[in-house]
Design an enzyme around this catalytic site. Structure first.
Site, mmCIF file in Angstrom:
data_model
loop_
_atom_site.group_PDB
_atom_site.id
_atom_site.type_symbol
_atom_site.label_atom_id
_atom_site.label_comp_id
_atom_site.label_asym_id
_atom_site.label_seq_id
_atom_site.Cartn_x
_atom_site.Cartn_y
_atom_site.Cartn_z
ATOM 1 N N SER A 245 0.825 -1.207 0.000
ATOM 2 C CA SER A 245 0.000 0.000 0.000
ATOM 3 C C SER A 245 0.857 1.254 0.000
ATOM 4 O O SER A 245 0.493 2.264 -0.610
ATOM 5 C CB SER A 245 -0.969 0.001 1.180
ATOM 6 O OG SER A 245 -0.288 -0.109 2.404
ATOM 7 N N GLU A 246 2.030 1.209 0.676
ATOM 8 C CA GLU A 246 2.956 2.328 0.616
ATOM 9 C C GLU A 246 4.397 1.854 0.729
ATOM 10 O O GLU A 246 4.683 0.840 1.378
ATOM 11 C CB GLU A 246 2.683 3.345 1.727
ATOM 12 C CG GLU A 246 1.567 4.323 1.420
ATOM 13 C CD GLU A 246 0.465 4.307 2.462
ATOM 14 O OE1 GLU A 246 -0.486 5.074 2.314
ATOM 15 O OE2 GLU A 246 0.545 3.501 3.398
ATOM 16 N N THR A 247 5.276 2.597 0.063
ATOM 17 C CA THR A 247 6.724 2.435 0.180
ATOM 18 C C THR A 247 7.284 3.791 0.560
ATOM 19 O O THR A 247 6.910 4.812 -0.031
ATOM 20 C CB THR A 247 7.337 1.962 -1.145
ATOM 21 O OG1 THR A 247 6.825 0.670 -1.472
ATOM 22 C CG2 THR A 247 8.855 1.891 -1.047
ATOM 23 N N HIS B 204 0.978 5.082 8.336
ATOM 24 C CA HIS B 204 1.758 3.870 8.592
ATOM 25 C C HIS B 204 3.182 3.992 8.064
ATOM 26 O O HIS B 204 4.119 3.482 8.679
ATOM 27 C CB HIS B 204 0.986 2.618 8.132
ATOM 28 C CG HIS B 204 1.427 1.910 6.919
ATOM 29 N ND1 HIS B 204 1.038 2.282 5.654
ATOM 30 C CD2 HIS B 204 2.209 0.800 6.767
ATOM 31 C CE1 HIS B 204 1.549 1.435 4.772
ATOM 32 N NE2 HIS B 204 2.272 0.531 5.417
#
Length: 305
Positions: free
Chosen positions: A45-47, A76
């Site tokens: 979902s995120e990097t 997050h």
């Protein structure tokens, strides 16, 4: 060039739960296109990419990418990067420690506190950099219900009605009747794209919430769907909780003082997460809000780029 990375599960103390995050430590020198491509390669979902800060007194600059585009702020990645940086500098064994880091994000500087205690996963908490504000939008309850495969009567609880909020990233806040209704949702992307408002040039994401939770300690239960970000469903969304702080204060009319909330998310995905939200109210307005949670490393390696 070999660039170090680690994978952390965030908003959980248990590996293979929570929201996985890729942390690329050696982010200097990467172009925007390269960072977007790497985020697509990880397909989480995120990097988050750790770069040298503009202010030498700060710990790092963070660039946050979903598989679809860059975000100015996200919860997050902030929690996970704060824990990853602290553990890289101080380790996971040895003495307990508390430290404060300033992390530079596109939304502005974000103050993070990190706490490590023997026998438990490292905890990080950040000050929400922007207060949640309500955005102008009108919603048709039946259209929302159709997009979620629910009955119109399952949209809303008490005085909570659908509303539109942002603390840096916009979300349509959709209260649903109970945990059972949240669990019954079947999200229709095509219908959602027809009814969701546009903010900052992009289709807004859907954040569903209700009181209570599967975990008895939870005050709220939530789910988040973000097709425009390339995210079918997210197991934990700190930026949405930041936006939710405004909705909670607005509908529950919080009195002056300190208000702690524990919010569960990701249950339906088999990746339960717990997000800590603290709201301080003064003069009937939100003075400060903080979001925190634990994070655990699950993998580490190198990118050859």
């Amino acid at each position: 060039m070999a660039r170090r990375y680690a994978i952390y599960d965030v908003f959980t103390a248990n590996r293979l739960e929570g929201n996985p995050l890729a942390v690329v430590f050696d982010g200097d020198g990467l172009s925007d296109a390269a960072m977007q491509a790497i985020a697509g390669e990880f397909n989480l979902s995120e990097t988050v990419f750790v770069q040298s800060p503009g202010n030498p007194a700060h710990a790092a600059r963070l660039r946050i990418f979903t598989p679809g585009y860059e975000l100015p702020f996200a919860g997050h990645p902030t929690v996970g990067a704060a824990v990853a940086l602290a553990e890289a500098a101080r380790g996971t064994d040895g003495e307990d420690y508390d430290l404060v880091q300033m992390l530079e994000e596109n939304v502005g500087p974000v103050r993070c506190a990190v706490r490590k205690r023997a026998g438990s996963a490292t905890f990080a908490e950040f000050d929400v950099p922007r207060k949640s504000v309500q955005l102008e939008a009108r919603f048709d309850r039946q259209a929302l219900a159709d997009a979620l495969s629910l009955k119109a009567s399952q949209i809303g609880f008490e005085n909570h009605v659908p509303s539109f909020w942002s603390a840096g990233v916009p979300f349509v806040m959709i209260p649903v009747h109970d945990v059972g209704a949240a669990g019954a949702v079947e999200f229709d992307v095509a219908q959602w794209e027809q009814i969701t408002p546009i903010a900052e040039g992009r289709l807004a994401s859907a954040y569903l919430y209700c009181r209570g939770g599967v975990n008895h300690v939870a005050r709220f239960h939530a789910r988040m769907f973000a097709p425009a970000m390339g995210i079918g469903e997210d197991p934990a969304t700190g930026s949405a909780v930041a936006a939710l702080s405004g909705a909670i204060h607005h509908f529950d009319q919080l009195i002056d003082g300190h208000h702690p909330f524990l919010i569960e998310q990701g249950v339906e995905m088999g990746r339960p997460s717990l997000l800590h939200l603290h709201i301080d109210v003064s003069g009937s307005e939100i003075a400060t809000a903080r979001i925190g949670g634990q994070a655990v490393k699950i993998a580490a390696g190198e990118l050859y780029l």
